[in-house]
Design a protein around this motif. Structure first.
Motif, mmCIF file in Angstrom:
data_model
loop_
_atom_site.group_PDB
_atom_site.id
_atom_site.type_symbol
_atom_site.label_atom_id
_atom_site.label_comp_id
_atom_site.label_asym_id
_atom_site.label_seq_id
_atom_site.Cartn_x
_atom_site.Cartn_y
_atom_site.Cartn_z
ATOM 1 N N ALA A 20 0.834 -1.207 0.000
ATOM 2 C CA ALA A 20 0.000 0.000 0.000
ATOM 3 C C ALA A 20 0.869 1.257 0.000
ATOM 4 O O ALA A 20 0.606 2.204 -0.747
ATOM 5 C CB ALA A 20 -0.935 0.002 1.201
ATOM 6 N N ALA A 21 1.917 1.255 0.812
ATOM 7 C CA ALA A 21 2.816 2.412 0.871
ATOM 8 C C ALA A 21 3.529 2.602 -0.463
ATOM 9 O O ALA A 21 3.644 3.728 -0.963
ATOM 10 C CB ALA A 21 3.832 2.236 2.002
ATOM 11 N N CYS A 22 3.998 1.521 -1.056
ATOM 12 C CA CYS A 22 4.693 1.622 -2.341
ATOM 13 C C CYS A 22 3.756 2.103 -3.436
ATOM 14 O O CYS A 22 4.145 2.920 -4.273
ATOM 15 C CB CYS A 22 5.297 0.273 -2.732
ATOM 16 N N ASN A 23 2.545 1.614 -3.426
ATOM 17 C CA ASN A 23 1.584 2.076 -4.425
ATOM 18 C C ASN A 23 1.291 3.558 -4.261
ATOM 19 O O ASN A 23 1.146 4.291 -5.236
ATOM 20 C CB ASN A 23 0.299 1.247 -4.371
ATOM 21 N N ARG A 24 1.233 4.025 -3.031
ATOM 22 C CA ARG A 24 1.011 5.454 -2.777
ATOM 23 C C ARG A 24 2.195 6.288 -3.280
ATOM 24 O O ARG A 24 2.015 7.328 -3.903
ATOM 25 C CB ARG A 24 0.780 5.682 -1.277
ATOM 26 N N VAL A 25 3.409 5.813 -3.016
ATOM 27 C CA VAL A 25 4.607 6.508 -3.499
ATOM 28 C C VAL A 25 4.596 6.554 -5.028
ATOM 29 O O VAL A 25 4.889 7.584 -5.628
ATOM 30 C CB VAL A 25 5.896 5.822 -2.988
ATOM 31 N N ARG A 26 4.235 5.445 -5.649
ATOM 32 C CA ARG A 26 4.167 5.403 -7.114
ATOM 33 C C ARG A 26 3.181 6.444 -7.643
ATOM 34 O O ARG A 26 3.456 7.141 -8.614
ATOM 35 C CB ARG A 26 3.726 4.017 -7.593
#
Length: 75
Positions: A20-26
């Motif tokens: 979820a955090a990585c998708n948000r950063v993306r």
């Protein structure tokens, strides 16, 4: 036995939070994928498969470029 099950559940929950955090950063950075170094020499990559499949070639090109720049600076 209980500790093993709890440990697996905890790892799964943490993996979900990481995704979820990585998708948000993306989304925020408008990146194709996000890579994160884990303990040791393992890496996790989050992003669409078509972006991940070209990542090794991109990283190799970057490494080659950096090696060339370093070689020039060391002369």
């Amino acid at each position: 036995m209980t500790e093993n099950v709890e440990s697996k559940v905890m790892r799964r929950e943490l993996a979900g939070l990481f995704d979820a955090a990585c998708n948000r950063v993306r989304e925020v950075r408008q990146a194709r994928c996000v890579a994160d170094e884990e303990a040791g020499s393992r890496y996790s990559v989050v992003g669409p498969f078509e972006a991940q499949i070209v990542l090794p070639n991109i990283l190799q090109q970057m490494a080659d470029t950096l090696r060339g720049q370093l070689a020039k600076n060391l002369q």
